[in-house]
Design a protein around this motif. Structure first.
Motif, PDB file in Angstrom:
ATOM      1  N   SER A  41      22.424 -39.733  -4.290  1.00  0.00           N
ATOM      2  CA  SER A  41      23.802 -39.937  -4.721  1.00  0.00           C
ATOM      3  C   SER A  41      24.471 -38.569  -4.841  1.00  0.00           C
ATOM      4  O   SER A  41      24.018 -37.725  -5.618  1.00  0.00           O
ATOM      5  CB  SER A  41      23.820 -40.663  -6.070  1.00  0.00           C
ATOM      6  N   ASN A  87      19.255 -36.888  -7.891  1.00  0.00           N
ATOM      7  CA  ASN A  87      20.527 -37.573  -7.710  1.00  0.00           C
ATOM      8  C   ASN A  87      21.636 -36.891  -8.514  1.00  0.00           C
ATOM      9  O   ASN A  87      21.386 -36.181  -9.487  1.00  0.00           O
ATOM     10  CB  ASN A  87      20.414 -39.033  -8.149  1.00  0.00           C
ATOM     11  N   ASP A  88      22.860 -37.164  -8.080  1.00  0.00           N
ATOM     12  CA  ASP A  88      24.068 -36.766  -8.801  1.00  0.00           C
ATOM     13  C   ASP A  88      24.275 -35.258  -8.868  1.00  0.00           C
ATOM     14  O   ASP A  88      24.926 -34.748  -9.788  1.00  0.00           O
ATOM     15  CB  ASP A  88      24.087 -37.364 -10.215  1.00  0.00           C
TER      16      ASP A  88
END
Length: 541
Positions: A41, A87-88
């Motif tokens: 992500s 992620n992120d």
């Protein structure tokens, strides 16, 4: 991650970089693609144009506690491409920092930013009468010089160890301040670029396979173009000769020192992957049976083991080196030939007057040899990248750069270190050949000498990335190889983004020390969290 924090940070980043310098998550598809099948992500992609903007980006990241993950060109194929470990993370794309800021043609040192690719460096040297070799790899012209050096990549040109050639580093630390080496801080910028170790503790190493700062410049030493470059190719039909061939390779490196710097050994399946389309209709569960490998090898004249290297020397030394190679490698091989550009050109001329099928075969061989010779001459090309497409369909049309992540290729590199001893290499080969087929992966094996004591072996785990099952099995294969290699003593020299936990779960003292240093430099862990350095536990703080 709170949405208000990322929105506030993005607004400030737009003010620093402009609208075109910030890509929203919806426009980050190219960065999310990877040959290992993993997709993170990614909230946004930031594209700074200079060092000052990098510093300001990191200061905003600190203010809003947003993790950022720097990439040079993002073409880290087989290891995660441009994807972050976690992620992120916002991607910090350094591709626009593409300047060559200094070149000393007398001393052979050059300073490059992250976006300078192998192809761009070759073009620069050609335009500036730079009589030096580019430290090329098989990854091709679009890959970053700086990124490969920081990952400790290697090649077969005279500067084999690419990080060893790095003499000076400049980096932006997580708080936005500039790191320079002590000699440069004391006013000795020129001499700093000529001497790797500087003075005092060697801190530059923290930025290699680490997450302690964003490297915005490196100075590297280049190898001069030698009088002659002569490739040599050898092979042995009998697999049982491997234990004799391995010490002969080591003896050749020890005897010839600076004129022969690296030698590759390739098994028959690895050679076939360069010469023949994958015969899917003859595979069983995606794997070629032994009898099919033997049939294909016989039809293409491929031996059990093939080898390749190059002699970089004056004409007189090259003649002596050929005699030495015949003496050392001759008893361990069935065939040893020496090739240069003149012989390749001659083969092309002969192909023009041969009948149909034979002409095609000779021309194909000449084209392959030409591509290999160009790399040995320090000119990057993407010939070796065709491997990534062996299980994944058609190659891009001529003239279009290969991009395995973009083109749907499934590739995970397993790259362990193996002692240059016959018995150890045999144990290693047995391990690979036993494990890979269990997961639908063909055991394609290359062994490349990184010095006269140690091979790095590259095993491409090729799979159908459009299949979730095949992707999962390939990743399981990597884990099985890692676990078996750990027991046998064959550990990788670099890791893909999904294998970082093999270090982060470690309780080793070296990991704790790295974590303590990271906590001191980057207490909020905003820079490339999880990359090679374990997060520190509160109990250890």
């Amino acid at each position: 991650m709170k949405s208000t924090s990322i929105e506030s940070a993005i607004a400030e980043w737009v003010a620093i970089l402009g609208e075109s310098g910030v890509l929203a998550a919806s426009a980050a598809a190219d960065f999310a693609a990877s040959t290992i099948g993993t997709k993170r992500s990614i909230p946004a992609v930031l594209r700074p144009a200079n060092q000052q903007q990098v510093a300001e980006v990191l200061q905003v990241a600190q203010q809003w506690q947003i993790a950022v993950y720097p990439v040079s060109t993002g073409n880290n194929w087989g290891y995660g491409s441009a994807n972050p470990v976690e992620n992120d993370c916002v991607i910090l794309d350094l591709g626009r920092l593409d300047r060559i800021t200094d070149f000393d043609p007398e001393m052979g040192v050059i300073t490059v930013e992250p976006g300078v690719t192998q192809g761009a460096l070759r073009e620069f040297l050609d335009q500036h009468d730079g009589d030096y070799l580019v430290p090329v790899t098989g990854a091709g012209p679009t890959c970053s010089i700086l990124g490969n050096a920081l990952e400790r990549g290697y090649g077969i040109t005279p500067v084999t160890d690419h990080f060893a050639a790095v003499t000076k580093i400049e980096a932006i630390l997580p708080d936005g301040t500039l790191y320079r080496t002590p000699l440069s801080e004391l006013g000795g910028a020129e001499i700093d670029g000529l001497f790797k170790w500087g003075v005092g503790p060697y801190l530059d190493g923290l930025f290699s396979q680490g997450n302690f700062g964003v490297v915005v410049k490196i100075t590297i030493a280049l190898a001069p173009v030698p009088d002659t470059v002569t490739a040599f190719f050898f092979s042995t039909k009998d697999d049982a000769m491997l234990e004799t061939l391995v010490p002969a390779v080591r003896a050749a490196l020890q005897a010839l020192g600076g004129s022969v710097v690296a030698i590759n050994l390739l098994n028959s399946q690895r050679m076939l992957s360069m010469m023949s389309p994958f015969p899917a209709d003859r595979a069983v569960d995606g794997v070629l049976p032994a009898h099919e490998v033997e049939r294909l090898a016989a039809s293409h004249g491929v031996a059990a083991w093939s080898g390749v290297g190059a002699i970089y020397a004056s004409k007189e030394v090259a003649r002596a080196a050929r005699r030495t190679l015949r003496r050392i490698l001759g008893p361990a091989t069935d065939r040893l030939v020496f090739i240069n550009r003149r012989k390749v050109d001659m083969a092309r001329k002969i192909a023009r007057v041969l009948p149909g099928g034979l002409a095609t075969r000779v021309k194909g061989m000449a084209d392959t040899l030409s591509g290999a010779l160009e790399i040995m001459h320090g000119t990057p090309n993407d010939v070796a990248l065709a491997l990534a497409y062996w299980r994944s369909g058609a190659l891009p049309p001529p003239g279009q750069f290969k991009n395995p992540a973009r083109d749907g290729c499934g590739l995970i590199w397993f790259a362990p270190l193996v002692p240059i001893r016959g018995k150890d290499v045999r144990r290693y080969i047995n391990m690979i050949e036993e494990i890979c087929p269990q997961y639908g992966v063909n055991p394609l094996i290359t062994l490349t000498t990184v010095n006269d004591r140690c091979f790095d072996s590259t095993v491409p785990l090729l799979f159908d990335r459009s299949s979730a099952e095949a992707t999962a099995r390939a990743n399981q294969c990597y884990r099985a190889l890692f676990d078996a290699g750990q027991k046998e003593g064959f550990l990788p020299y670099r890791l893909n983004i999904d294998a970082m936990d093999t270090l982060t779960s470690s309780e080793a003292r070296c990991s704790r020390l790295a974590s303590q240093l990271k906590a001191a430099i980057d207490p909020n862990s905003i820079l490339a969290p999880g990359r090679y350095v374990p997060r520190i536990k509160h109990s250890e703080a």
